[in-house]
Design an enzyme around this catalytic site. Structure first.
Site, PDB file in Angstrom:
ATOM      1  N   ASP A 228     -11.390   9.457  36.535  1.00  0.00           N
ATOM      2  CA  ASP A 228     -10.883   9.484  35.374  1.00  0.00           C
ATOM      3  C   ASP A 228     -11.626   9.155  34.712  1.00  0.00           C
ATOM      4  O   ASP A 228     -11.652   8.420  33.699  1.00  0.00           O
ATOM      5  CB  ASP A 228     -10.137   9.792  34.841  1.00  0.00           C
ATOM      6  N   SER A 229     -13.889   9.388  35.080  1.00  0.00           N
ATOM      7  CA  SER A 229     -14.399   8.493  34.235  1.00  0.00           C
ATOM      8  C   SER A 229     -15.858  10.083  33.289  1.00  0.00           C
ATOM      9  O   SER A 229     -15.927  10.208  33.767  1.00  0.00           O
ATOM     10  CB  SER A 229     -15.581   7.752  35.040  1.00  0.00           C
TER      11      SER A 229
ATOM     12  N   ASP B  60     -17.690   7.242  31.687  1.00  0.00           N
ATOM     13  CA  ASP B  60     -18.741   5.659  31.511  1.00  0.00           C
ATOM     14  C   ASP B  60     -19.645   5.842  33.069  1.00  0.00           C
ATOM     15  O   ASP B  60     -19.571   5.029  33.726  1.00  0.00           O
ATOM     16  CB  ASP B  60     -17.889   4.822  31.740  1.00  0.00           C
TER      17      ASP B  60
END
Length: 100
Positions: A82-83, A85
């Site tokens: 779950d990114s 960035d």
């Protein structure tokens, strides 16, 4: 953050969830302001590691060997990312990270 863990720990046969989060402030803020979303993080099967996930995976020594009951050694059956960035998380989208 923690929504995925909340859903994962609903499964009684799950032995462990390793949550690798780069920013501890995100975890604290989520627990304070979004307690329903982060409720799964309080389950005893959830291990929180505050670290860059790409670095953490690179440092681990995983075994893909299965025992007589079909369970894996130190590897994972499922990996959820779950990114958002994109800069620091770019290695998480490489084939090498999954080959580890």
């Amino acid at each position: 953050r923690g929504r995925r863990h909340r859903h994962a720990v609903r499964h009684a046969n799950l032995r462990e969830v390793v949550w690798v989060e780069i920013d501890e402030i995100v975890v604290r803020t989520s627990r304070k302001y979004f307690p329903k979303v982060s409720a799964g993080a309080d389950d005893s099967r959830v291990k929180l590691v505050t670290r860059n996930a790409a670095h953490w995976v690179a440092e681990q020594q995983f075994s893909a060997l299965r025992d007589a009951e079909g369970r894996t050694g130190d590897g994972f059956d499922v990996v959820l990312i779950d990114s958002t960035d994109f800069g620091q998380a770019e290695p998480l989208f490489s084939a090498e990270i999954y080959a580890s």
